[in-house]
Design an enzyme around this catalytic site. Structure first.
Site, short mmCIF file in Angstrom:
data_model
loop_
_atom_site.label_atom_id
_atom_site.label_comp_id
_atom_site.label_asym_id
_atom_site.label_seq_id
_atom_site.Cartn_x
_atom_site.Cartn_y
_atom_site.Cartn_z
N LYS A 134 24.40 45.00 31.54
CA LYS A 134 24.64 44.99 30.09
C LYS A 134 23.47 45.64 29.36
O LYS A 134 22.34 45.14 29.42
CB LYS A 134 24.80 43.55 29.58
CG LYS A 134 25.28 43.52 28.12
CD LYS A 134 25.14 42.16 27.49
CE LYS A 134 23.90 42.00 26.69
NZ LYS A 134 23.72 42.93 25.56
N GLU B 235 11.10 40.19 32.54
CA GLU B 235 10.08 41.07 31.95
C GLU B 235 10.15 40.87 30.45
O GLU B 235 11.11 41.30 29.80
CB GLU B 235 10.39 42.54 32.29
CG GLU B 235 10.34 42.85 33.77
CD GLU B 235 8.96 42.73 34.36
OE1 GLU B 235 7.97 42.79 33.61
OE2 GLU B 235 8.85 42.54 35.58
N CYS C 140 6.86 47.62 25.07
CA CYS C 140 6.26 46.32 25.41
C CYS C 140 4.80 46.48 25.82
O CYS C 140 4.03 45.54 25.75
CB CYS C 140 7.05 45.68 26.53
SG CYS C 140 7.22 46.78 27.95
N GLU D 230 4.28 38.64 18.72
CA GLU D 230 4.67 40.04 18.94
C GLU D 230 5.37 40.59 17.69
O GLU D 230 6.29 39.96 17.16
CB GLU D 230 5.61 40.11 20.14
CG GLU D 230 5.93 41.54 20.55
CD GLU D 230 6.92 41.61 21.72
OE1 GLU D 230 7.93 40.89 21.69
OE2 GLU D 230 6.66 42.40 22.65
P1 NAD Z 1 16.31 40.64 23.27
O1 NAD Z 1 15.74 39.56 24.09
O2 NAD Z 1 16.81 40.31 21.93
O3 NAD Z 1 17.52 41.33 24.03
C1 NAD Z 1 17.37 41.94 25.30
C2 NAD Z 1 18.72 41.95 26.00
O4 NAD Z 1 19.09 40.62 26.30
C3 NAD Z 1 19.85 42.52 25.16
O5 NAD Z 1 20.75 43.20 26.00
C4 NAD Z 1 20.49 41.26 24.59
O6 NAD Z 1 21.83 41.43 24.23
C5 NAD Z 1 20.35 40.30 25.75
N1 NAD Z 1 20.30 38.88 25.42
C6 NAD Z 1 19.80 38.29 24.31
N2 NAD Z 1 19.93 36.96 24.40
C7 NAD Z 1 20.51 36.70 25.60
C8 NAD Z 1 20.91 35.50 26.27
N3 NAD Z 1 20.73 34.30 25.72
N4 NAD Z 1 21.48 35.61 27.49
C9 NAD Z 1 21.65 36.82 28.07
N5 NAD Z 1 21.32 37.98 27.47
C10 NAD Z 1 20.75 37.91 26.25
O7 NAD Z 1 15.19 41.78 23.21
P2 NAD Z 1 15.24 43.16 22.41
O8 NAD Z 1 15.01 42.84 20.97
O9 NAD Z 1 16.42 43.94 22.82
O10 NAD Z 1 13.98 43.91 23.02
C11 NAD Z 1 12.68 43.77 22.57
C12 NAD Z 1 11.90 42.81 23.43
O11 NAD Z 1 11.90 43.26 24.78
C13 NAD Z 1 10.44 42.71 23.05
O12 NAD Z 1 10.05 41.37 23.08
C14 NAD Z 1 9.72 43.49 24.14
O13 NAD Z 1 8.39 43.12 24.36
C15 NAD Z 1 10.58 43.19 25.31
N6 NAD Z 1 10.40 44.19 26.36
C16 NAD Z 1 9.72 43.84 27.49
C17 NAD Z 1 9.50 44.78 28.49
C18 NAD Z 1 8.76 44.41 29.74
O14 NAD Z 1 8.83 45.17 30.70
N7 NAD Z 1 8.08 43.30 29.81
C19 NAD Z 1 9.99 46.07 28.34
C20 NAD Z 1 10.67 46.40 27.17
C21 NAD Z 1 10.88 45.44 26.19
#
Ligand code: NAD
Length: 485
Positions: free
Chosen positions: A178, A253, A287, A389
Site C-alpha cells: 500500500k 522505519e 526522514c 518532528e
Molecule cells: P504516516 O504514518 O501517516 O503514513 C505512512 C503510511 O502508513 C501511509 O501509507 C498511511 O496510509 C499508512 N498508515 C497510517 N496509519 C496506519 C495504520 N494505523 N495502519 C496501517 N497503515 C497506516 O506517515 P507519512 O505522513 O506518510 O510519512 C511521514 C513520516 O514518515 C515521517 O514521520 C517520517 O519521518 C517518516 N519516514 C520515515 C522513514 C524512515 O526510513 N525511518 C523514511 C521516510 C519517512
C-alpha cells in the site's frame, strides 16, 4: 509502454486492474497547483481479502522459482523503470510537489536501483552452516515467509515503496503493498511495469487507500505474516499494537529529529553545501534531514551569516521549473501542520532568522502549498520545536561549547534515526559517532547511501533494519536443521 494516468486509479490485484469493491474513491491533489487531478480507490478489508487470496494462489509457484528466474524478472522491472524515467518522474513530481530535477536525479533512478540491487542480492544470499567439530552439522535454511505487507509514506513515494517490495519479492514472497494515499500514482504505474516485465499475476498486489481503512486491514489480516512499514512514529506505534499480539514479523522505519553537529575545524565549503541539502532537500521532508543544527560556539556567527546568505537566495516555486531548489509541500494538511509548527516556535521564544512564511507564486502555482526555507534560533533543546518532528523546510540552530555538550544536545531526543558530524579531527569524529544514539551517522557527508548497509533507527525511530542482508533476512524465515553424524 502506455503509462497514462486515468482519472480513477485502480488497485492491481491478481494481475488485473480493478476498482475498489466499495465503489468509493479519495481525491488526489497536485500540491503545486492545489488542483484535484485524479481519484484513488478507498479500499478496505474486503479488497485486502481479495488481494490476499490472489497472493496465496501465486505463492506456491513464485516461492518455487529459481533465484535466476527472480533475478531476471526484477532486472526487467528495473530496466522498464529506467526506460520510463521521464513519465515516472513527472508523475512523482505532480503527485508530491518535489522538483522535477530531483525526481529525475534521485527518486526514479533509486527505484530501479532497488530492484537491481536485490535482484543481484538474492543471487548471493547463502544459507549459513555451523559445524560442531566431528559431532554434527547445522545448516540454516532461509525460506520465504509467504504473504507479506509493505506500507510506505509519501515523502519518497516510489523510492521507498520499491525499497520494501524488491527484497520481499527477491526472497520469494508474495506482496500486498500500500502506497501513501497522498502520493499513489507511481505505485499505480509500477503495477503496469511489473505486468509488462513478466511478474506472474498475484505475486505483487498494490492496494490503495487510507491508513485507517486499507493499511490497518493489511496489518490485521491473519494470513499476512510480516509487515514492513515506513512512516510516522504515531502510526508505527498503532501498527505494533495490532501486529505484535499476532506475533507478526515487524520492521518499523519511523520518524526522526536528527542532529547535525558542526565543528569550527570542518571543511567549511563542503559542510555549507551539504547542510543546505540536509536541511532543505525535498522541502525538508526526508526522514534523514538534519533539523537540529548544532554549531561550535566559536563558529556560530560565521555559520549563521554564510548559511542565511545562501538560504535567502534559494528559489522556492514551480517544481517543473529547473531553477526551483524547493518545490511544494506535499499537501494542504501538511502545509498547515508545518506553518503551525513555525507559530509554535515563535510562541516558544524562537527567533526566525529567515523564512517563516508561505510563498505565493504567480501563475500555474498560485494556489499551491509552498513554504520558505526557515531558520530559527534561540530555543533550548527541551522545547516542542526541538523535540517533535516537523518534517518540513524548518531547522533550528544552537551553539555548543564542548564535545560532551554537543553529544548531550544531540542525544536529548526520543528519536534516534540519523546524525551528521562535521570535523577534520578524525579521532573526535569517531568518538562522537560511537556515542551518538543514532542508527546512522554520517561523518563529513550526508545521505551518502550504500544499499548494503543496515538502514534504520534507534529509540522511537524504529525497530529493525532495512537494506542488504538485513532486508533479505527480514523477508525470510530462518529454519535450522541439525544433522548428527
Ligand atoms: P504516516 O504514518 O501517516 O503514513 C505512512 C503510511 O502508513 C501511509 O501509507 C498511511 O496510509 C499508512 N498508515 C497510517 N496509519 C496506519 C495504520 N494505523 N495502519 C496501517 N497503515 C497506516 O506517515 P507519512 O505522513 O506518510 O510519512 C511521514 C513520516 O514518515 C515521517 O514521520 C517520517 O519521518 C517518516 N519516514 C520515515 C522513514 C524512515 O526510513 N525511518 C523514511 C521516510 C519517512
Amino acid at each position: 509502454m502506455n503509462l497514462s494516468i486515468p482519472y480513477h486509479l485502480e488497485n492491481f490485484i491478481g494481475g488485473n486492474f480493478i476498482g475498489p469493491l466499495s465503489g468509493n474513491f479519495i481525491d488526489n491533489v497536485n500540491p503545486a497547483t492545489g488542483e484535484m487531478y485524479a481519484q484513488i480507490p478507498d479500499s478496505n478489508s474486503k479488497d485486502i481479502n481479495v488481494a490476499v487470496k490472489a497472493a496465496k494462489k501465486a505463492f506456491t509457484a513464485w516461492s518455487a522459482t529459481t533465484v535466476q528466474e527472480r533475478f531476471t524478472i526484477l532486472n526487467n522491472i528495473a530496466a522498464l523503470i529506467d526506460a520510463n524515467l521521464d513519465e515516472l518522474a513527472l508523475a512523482e513530481t505532480t503527485d508530491n510537489g518535489k522538483p522535477l530535477w530531483l525526481s529525475k536525479q534521485v527518486d526514479i533512478p533509486r527505484a530501479s536501483a532497488n530492484f537491481r540491487f536485490f535482484a543481484t542480492g538474492i543471487m548471493h544470499f547463502a544459507n549459513e552452516s555451523h559445524s560442531m567439530e566431528d559431532k554434527a552439522v547445522n545448516y540454516t535454511l532461509r525460506q520465504p515467509i509467504g504473504v507479506v505487507g509493505c506500507i510506505s509514506p509519501w515523502n519518497l513515494p516510489l523510492y521507498l515503496f520499491t525499497w520494501k517490495i524488491a527484497p520481499a519479492l527477491a526472497a520469494g514472497n508474495c506482496v500486498i503493498a500500500k502506497p501513501s494515499e497522498v502520493t499513489p500514482v507511481t505505485a499505480f504505474l509500477l503495477g503496469k511495469i511489473c505486468k509488462e516485465a513478466g511478474l506472474p499475476d498475484g505475486v505483487l498486489n498494490i492496494v490503495h487507500g487510507t491508513g485507517q481503512h486499507c493499511g490497518e486491514a493489511i496489518v490485521k489480516h491473519p494470513e499476512i505474516k510480516a509487515i514492513s512499514f515506513t512512516g510516522s512514529t504515531r502510526a508505527g506505534e498503532r501498527i505494533a499494537s495490532v501486529a505484535a499480539p499476532m506475533f507478526k514479523k515487524l520492521s518499523l522505519e519511523l520518524g526522526g529529529k536528527n542532529p547535525n553537529i558542526i565543528f569550527n575545524d570542518c571543511n567549511w565549503e563542503k559542510m555549507l553545501t551539504q547542510t543546505i541539502r540536509s536541511s532543505f532537500a525535498n522541502q525538508g521532508q526526508i526522514c534523514l534531514c538534519g533539523s537540529r543544527v548544532l554549531i561550535e560556539r566559536n563558529a556560530y556567527d560565521n555559520f549563521k551569516k554564510h548559511f542565511i546568505d545562501i538560504v535567502t537566495k534559494m528559489k522556492v516555486g514551480d517544481p517543473l521549473d529547473e531553477t526551483s531548489k524547493q518545490g511544494a509541500i506535499v499537501s494542504k494538511a501538511h502545509f498547515d501542520k508545518v506553518m503551525n509548527c513555525i507559530n509554535i516556535a515563535k510562541e516558544e521564544g524562537g527567533k526566525i532568522l529567515c523564512g517563516g512564511k508561505a510563498v505565493k507564486p504567480t501563475g500555474r502555482c498560485a494556489n499551491g502549498y509552498f513554504i520558505e526555507p526557515t531558520i530559527i534560533e534561540g530555543l533550548g533543546q527541551n522545547c516542542k520545536t526541538n523535540q517533535e518532528e516537523i518534517f518540513g523546510p524548518v531547522i533550528t540552530i544552537q551553539p555548543f561549547d564542548t564535545v560532551e555538550e554537543a553529544l548531550q544536545l544531540a542525544n536529548n531526543s526520543t528519536y534516534g534515526l540519523a546524525a551528521s558530524v562535521w570535523t577534520q579531527d578524525i579521532s573526535k569524529a569517531n568518538y562522537i559517532a560511537s556515542k551518538l544514539e543514532s542508527g546512522i551517522v554520517w561523518v563529513n557527508c550526508w545521505l551518502v547511501r550504500d544499499l548494503r548497509t543496515p538502514f534504520g533507527g534507534m529509540k522511537n525511530s524504529g525497530v529493525g533494519r532495512e537494506g542488504g542482508w538485513d532486508a533479505l533476512r527480514f523477508f525470510t524465515e530462518a529454519k535450522n536443521i541439525c544433522v548428527q553424524f
